[in-house]
Design an enzyme around this catalytic site. Structure first.
Site, PDB file in Angstrom:
ATOM      1  N   SER A 183      34.861  35.592  36.386  1.00  0.00           N
ATOM      2  CA  SER A 183      34.159  36.830  36.704  1.00  0.00           C
ATOM      3  C   SER A 183      33.449  36.823  38.038  1.00  0.00           C
ATOM      4  O   SER A 183      33.197  37.885  38.611  1.00  0.00           O
ATOM      5  CB  SER A 183      33.152  37.155  35.592  1.00  0.00           C
ATOM      6  N   HIS A 211      37.455  39.819  31.219  1.00  0.00           N
ATOM      7  CA  HIS A 211      37.625  40.507  32.502  1.00  0.00           C
ATOM      8  C   HIS A 211      39.091  40.733  32.858  1.00  0.00           C
ATOM      9  O   HIS A 211      39.383  41.227  33.949  1.00  0.00           O
ATOM     10  CB  HIS A 211      36.951  39.702  33.619  1.00  0.00           C
ATOM     11  N   LYS A 242      33.882  46.031  28.388  1.00  0.00           N
ATOM     12  CA  LYS A 242      34.315  46.145  29.783  1.00  0.00           C
ATOM     13  C   LYS A 242      35.415  47.208  29.876  1.00  0.00           C
ATOM     14  O   LYS A 242      35.130  48.385  29.743  1.00  0.00           O
ATOM     15  CB  LYS A 242      34.730  44.773  30.308  1.00  0.00           C
TER      16      LYS A 242
END
Length: 396
Positions: A183, A211, A242
């Site tokens: 990340s 991610h 996310k």
């Protein structure tokens, strides 16, 4: 007692401030989106959310959540094995399994819980975990909670991984643990090479897709899609917080027996309330949208390529990225904060990252692109970076 402890806390906090490492929270007064308004009324373009596909304020997700709250209530008031399992939870677990091509899925309150509750139920002191040095804090904490022997290899360094796997042959079972996308840098793990080494040295593989799910791969199905390993990796973890709508909730998905044992023994699952029905329903709708077509994924990939290429052309030091994360390297912690503050004055909302989030001397601004960003917003972002970069001496 507290007076003495208070003095210690005040001294520690002052040290953090003086080192330029104190984290201030800024308040948003609008829905999360590519354009937001912060407290005080200033409109800014948001370049630091994990809202990769722009779904945080998506009307279909909002309506799905409203409908399910009307039909199934607000909260579960229970853990799953007592009376906290609704049909909605089972439907979301199946949808996640279908998305990743896995056998079964277990839900958690967050991916931090999924990673924290993963290793201890599966492994004992007879076993080994081989972990990438840059893995997320949740993986690190999960490993710490487990009695397995710990090995660590340098980030994406396959020679070092092989060396650690050779050493781990002394243990019974072995799991290689890695982030799908790291990340802070934006690099994708070389899962094809990791899988080859796992096969060679008889190891399982665990990948955190937080991610990468919705982002990496031609259709956004994550690193297993990118490396043509769909269904072959034993354990995947991830989040709904996310690309998958930006709310809360995490999951572990993979081999059926692994998931079954986690249901029996994973402490964050056994001792935490179920995620609310409305969150689960929005998660189901998210996966419906992502399998409907590739519009959002294609737009995200185009936006990322456009922004990164323009930033490199301007002369910024950009970490190599294969994701929607663009790490603009500044190296100095205080400079990263000054740069972020100056950008906000220009209407660009970003955050400076510095120790302990990244190593000492590796401060940066992490720009996160979204399918929701317009070309005009991207151009404004680049222009503001250039203006501030010249003002602060980062660009000549």
């Amino acid at each position: 007692m507290y007076q003495d402890f208070q003095k210690y806390l005040q001294s520690t906090l002052n040290d953090i401030r003086e080192a330029g490492l104190y984290k201030n929270e800024r308040v948003i007064i609008t829905p999360q989106s590519s354009g937001i308004q912060v407290e005080g009324g200033k409109d800014v373009i948001n370049f630091c959310a994990n809202n990769y596909l722009g779904l945080a304020d998506n009307k279909e997700l909002i309506q799905a959540a409203k409908d399910r709250m009307d039909a199934r209530g607000y909260g579960m008031a229970s853990v799953r094995f007592i009376c906290g399992t609704q049909d909605t939870h089972k439907q979301l677990e199946k949808a996640i399994s279908d998305f990743f091509g896995t056998e079964d899925t277990i839900l958690y309150a967050a991916c931090f819980d999924a990673n924290g509750g993963l290793f201890e139920p599966l492994l004992t002191a007879e076993d080994a975990i081989i972990s990438d040095a840059l893995n997320h804090a949740s993986i690190i904490d999960g490993v710490r909670l487990c009695k397995a022997v710990r090995y660590r290899y340098a980030n994406d360094d396959m020679a070092d991984l092989e060396k650690q796997l050779q050493a781990a042959q002394a243990q019974r079972f072995r799991i290689i643990a890695t982030d799908g996308v790291f990340s802070m840098d934006g690099n994708v793990c070389p899962l094809d090479k990791i899988y080859e080494l796992a096969q060679k040295y008889n190891a399982l593989v665990m990948v955190d897709e937080s991610h990468s799910a919705g982002v990496v791969g031609v259709t956004g199905h994550g690193v297993t899609e990118q490396y043509n390993l769909r269904g072959k990796i034993e354990i995947l973890t991830g989040t709904l917080g996310k690309a998958f709508g930006g709310s809360v909730g995490g999951f572990t998905t993979g081999k059926k027996e692994i998931i079954d044992l986690l249901r029996q023994r994973s402490r964050p699952y056994l001792f935490s309330n179920s995620i609310p029905p409305m969150i689960a329903a929005a998660g189901i709708k998210t996966l419906e949208i992502l399998t409907r077509d590739n519009t959002l994924q294609d737009r995200l990939h185009a936006n990322t390529e456009y922004f990164v290429s323009r930033m490199k052309a301007a002369g910024f030091d950009i970490k190599p990225t294969q994701s929607a994360i663009c790490a603009v390297m500044l190296y100095d912690a205080r400079l990263s904060q000054e740069f972020a503050a100056a950008l906000q004055e220009e209407g660009i909302y970003v955050t400076g990252f510095y120790y302990p989030v990244v190593p000492q001397g590796q401060a940066r601004i992490r720009v996160q692109l979204s399918a929701a960003h317009t070309t005009e917003q991207l151009d404004k972002g680049v222009a503001a970076f250039i203006k501030v970069g010249k003002k602060l001496g980062v660009l000549k």
